[in-house]
Scaffold this active site. Structure first.
Site, PDB file in Angstrom:
ATOM      1  N   GLY A 257       0.966  -1.184   0.130  1.00  0.00           N
ATOM      2  CA  GLY A 257       0.009   0.087  -0.005  1.00  0.00           C
ATOM      3  C   GLY A 257       0.824   1.214  -0.048  1.00  0.00           C
ATOM      4  O   GLY A 257       0.594   2.115   0.423  1.00  0.00           O
TER       5      GLY A 257
ATOM      6  N   ARG B  81      -2.291   6.748   1.465  1.00  0.00           N
ATOM      7  CA  ARG B  81      -1.822   7.891   2.269  1.00  0.00           C
ATOM      8  C   ARG B  81      -0.978   7.476   3.418  1.00  0.00           C
ATOM      9  O   ARG B  81      -0.036   8.203   3.957  1.00  0.00           O
ATOM     10  CB  ARG B  81      -3.379   8.590   2.815  1.00  0.00           C
ATOM     11  CG  ARG B  81      -3.876   9.394   1.530  1.00  0.00           C
ATOM     12  CD  ARG B  81      -5.281   9.916   1.874  1.00  0.00           C
ATOM     13  NE  ARG B  81      -6.269   8.837   2.199  1.00  0.00           N
ATOM     14  CZ  ARG B  81      -7.608   8.981   2.419  1.00  0.00           C
ATOM     15  NH1 ARG B  81      -7.983  10.263   2.669  1.00  0.00           N
ATOM     16  NH2 ARG B  81      -8.269   7.970   2.662  1.00  0.00           N
ATOM     17  N   MET B  82      -1.649   6.275   4.009  1.00  0.00           N
ATOM     18  CA  MET B  82      -0.422   5.967   5.011  1.00  0.00           C
ATOM     19  C   MET B  82       0.764   5.286   4.693  1.00  0.00           C
ATOM     20  O   MET B  82       1.802   5.381   5.021  1.00  0.00           O
ATOM     21  CB  MET B  82      -1.508   4.955   5.936  1.00  0.00           C
ATOM     22  CG  MET B  82      -2.528   5.428   7.040  1.00  0.00           C
ATOM     23  SD  MET B  82      -1.435   6.540   8.399  1.00  0.00           S
ATOM     24  CE  MET B  82      -0.802   5.261   9.179  1.00  0.00           C
TER      25      MET B  82
ATOM     26  N   GLY C 110      -1.402  -2.678   9.782  1.00  0.00           N
ATOM     27  CA  GLY C 110      -2.357  -1.494  10.082  1.00  0.00           C
ATOM     28  C   GLY C 110      -3.786  -1.429   9.495  1.00  0.00           C
ATOM     29  O   GLY C 110      -4.444  -0.450   9.507  1.00  0.00           O
ATOM     30  N   THR C 111      -4.034  -2.739   8.755  1.00  0.00           N
ATOM     31  CA  THR C 111      -5.422  -2.701   7.998  1.00  0.00           C
ATOM     32  C   THR C 111      -6.295  -3.601   8.984  1.00  0.00           C
ATOM     33  O   THR C 111      -5.962  -4.361   9.498  1.00  0.00           O
ATOM     34  CB  THR C 111      -4.977  -3.585   6.688  1.00  0.00           C
ATOM     35  OG1 THR C 111      -3.980  -3.142   6.077  1.00  0.00           O
ATOM     36  CG2 THR C 111      -6.190  -3.852   5.704  1.00  0.00           C
TER      37      THR C 111
ATOM     38  N   ALA D 185      -2.704  -4.053  14.453  1.00  0.00           N
ATOM     39  CA  ALA D 185      -2.617  -2.879  15.288  1.00  0.00           C
ATOM     40  C   ALA D 185      -3.817  -2.013  14.688  1.00  0.00           C
ATOM     41  O   ALA D 185      -3.667  -1.363  13.343  1.00  0.00           O
ATOM     42  CB  ALA D 185      -1.355  -2.406  15.394  1.00  0.00           C
TER      43      ALA D 185
ATOM     44  N   PHE E 146      -1.689   2.968  15.500  1.00  0.00           N
ATOM     45  CA  PHE E 146      -0.309   2.971  15.849  1.00  0.00           C
ATOM     46  C   PHE E 146      -0.018   4.129  16.545  1.00  0.00           C
ATOM     47  O   PHE E 146       1.181   4.607  16.704  1.00  0.00           O
ATOM     48  CB  PHE E 146       0.297   2.976  14.650  1.00  0.00           C
ATOM     49  CG  PHE E 146       0.665   1.682  13.824  1.00  0.00           C
ATOM     50  CD1 PHE E 146       1.556   0.661  14.384  1.00  0.00           C
ATOM     51  CD2 PHE E 146      -0.046   1.087  12.967  1.00  0.00           C
ATOM     52  CE1 PHE E 146       1.875  -0.511  13.973  1.00  0.00           C
ATOM     53  CE2 PHE E 146      -0.187   0.053  12.496  1.00  0.00           C
ATOM     54  CZ  PHE E 146       0.975  -0.885  13.060  1.00  0.00           C
TER      55      PHE E 146
ATOM     56  N   HIS F 258     -14.122  10.290  11.771  1.00  0.00           N
ATOM     57  CA  HIS F 258     -13.494  10.184  10.670  1.00  0.00           C
ATOM     58  C   HIS F 258     -13.863  10.870   9.626  1.00  0.00           C
ATOM     59  O   HIS F 258     -15.208  11.198   9.366  1.00  0.00           O
ATOM     60  CB  HIS F 258     -13.028   8.653  10.654  1.00  0.00           C
ATOM     61  CG  HIS F 258     -12.350   7.941  11.609  1.00  0.00           C
ATOM     62  ND1 HIS F 258     -12.637   7.379  12.732  1.00  0.00           N
ATOM     63  CD2 HIS F 258     -10.938   7.601  11.393  1.00  0.00           C
ATOM     64  CE1 HIS F 258     -11.802   6.951  13.247  1.00  0.00           C
ATOM     65  NE2 HIS F 258     -10.559   7.216  12.623  1.00  0.00           N
TER      66      HIS F 258
ATOM     67  N   LYS G 171     -14.013   6.996   4.951  1.00  0.00           N
ATOM     68  CA  LYS G 171     -13.533   5.833   5.695  1.00  0.00           C
ATOM     69  C   LYS G 171     -14.513   4.762   5.637  1.00  0.00           C
ATOM     70  O   LYS G 171     -15.716   4.690   5.494  1.00  0.00           O
ATOM     71  CB  LYS G 171     -13.454   6.081   7.274  1.00  0.00           C
ATOM     72  CG  LYS G 171     -12.935   4.908   8.129  1.00  0.00           C
ATOM     73  CD  LYS G 171     -12.630   5.244   9.514  1.00  0.00           C
ATOM     74  CE  LYS G 171     -12.177   4.093  10.350  1.00  0.00           C
ATOM     75  NZ  LYS G 171     -11.005   3.522   9.775  1.00  0.00           N
TER      76      LYS G 171
END
Length: 267
Positions: free
Chosen positions: A11, A15-16, A100-101, A126, A129, A156, A160
């Site tokens: 990914g 953005r992340m 992180g997904t 997670a 983070f 959010h 999202k």
């Protein structure tokens, strides 16, 4: 001197993912081994994130990238529908997944924990983070011992995909470990508009706000006779998650098995 940790980023164009690539390229203790993204293939990963060329070309083949570059860790910020498959793929190549997904069920986590242990590696799933967000969760769980009446409100952006957020679900889980189920409110309460009271979890409610212009915030509101307590965390920029990502990349090298929740990596 600590050995340099080789990191693959899935990914990388998101953005992340872009922030993770910047983190890895700018940290002398980390080395970018691969950058994977469905688009922007054959682009230099450094150029992709607005930095100088780094010599790592973006690819859309995660399995080939893991096989050829043999990273120590995979950091994945992709999409819920691909999270489990990417984790399994990393474990098969004995690459430690840092996910992180969202999109993991308890059954998924149990099976992935078994696979990690069989492979002799650690992994992390997670929902958040942010070190500040983890502290918010821990403080909320502590407060719930004394203020059992509570509701969670999370905010959010309108793009999202999941509701409630992974962070709010994890907060609810930690609160439920510290507080027995308590059905709050008037037992005769009626929702005249379905869903107006939010989602039900272990006796309390979770409310998900989705609006343009919002990044990520969450507050836990506690109520008692004559007083309220609010514990709130606000995130304003994705770069704020990167210190936590680095901690995760380093700590996952020390574990065996799949860990659910970044709070386990925080003393």
């Amino acid at each position: 001197m600590k050995p340099i940790i080789k990191v693959a980023v899935a990914g990388a164009g998101g953005r992340m993912g872009r922030e993770v690539v910047k983190l890895v390229l700018g940290d002398p203790e980390l080395e970018l081994a691969a950058a994977v993204n469905r688009s922007a293939v054959r682009t230099d990963a450094g150029r992709l994130v607005g930095l100088d060329a780094c010599g790592i070309t973006v690819t859309d083949d995660l399995e080939l990238a893991l096989a050829e570059t043999k990273p120590d860790v995979l950091v994945d910020f992709t999409a819920p529908h691909s999270a489990v498959a990417h984790t399994r793929l990393a474990i098969q190549h004995k690459v430690r997944p840092v996910m992180g997904t969202t999109g993991f069920t308890p059954e998924d986590i149990a099976e992935l924990d078994k696979q990690c242990k069989e492979a002799g590696i650690g992994g992390l799933i997670a929902p958040n983070f942010s070190i500040g967000a983890i502290l918010m969760m821990k403080f909320a769980a502590q407060a719930a011992k004394y203020f059992p009446h509570l509701e969670i409100i999370e905010y959010h952006g309108d793009q999202k995909l999941d509701a409630p957020s992974g962070t709010s679900v994890k907060t609810a889980e930690l609160i439920s470990e510290a507080r027995q189920e308590l059905r709050q409110g008037n037992p005769s309460e009626v929702e005249t508009i379905e869903g107006s009271r939010g989602g039900y979890y272990n006796g309390f409610r979770i409310h998900s706000v989705r609006l343009p212009g919002i990044f990520a915030q969450q507050e836990v509101v506690f109520g008692a006779f004559g007083q309220t307590l609010k514990i709130r965390h606000d995130s304003y920029d994705r770069a704020g998650y990167m210190p936590g990502v680095k901690v995760a990349v380093q700590k996952v090298m020390e574990y065996t098995g799949m860990v659910y929740g970044f709070e386990h990596f925080i003393d």
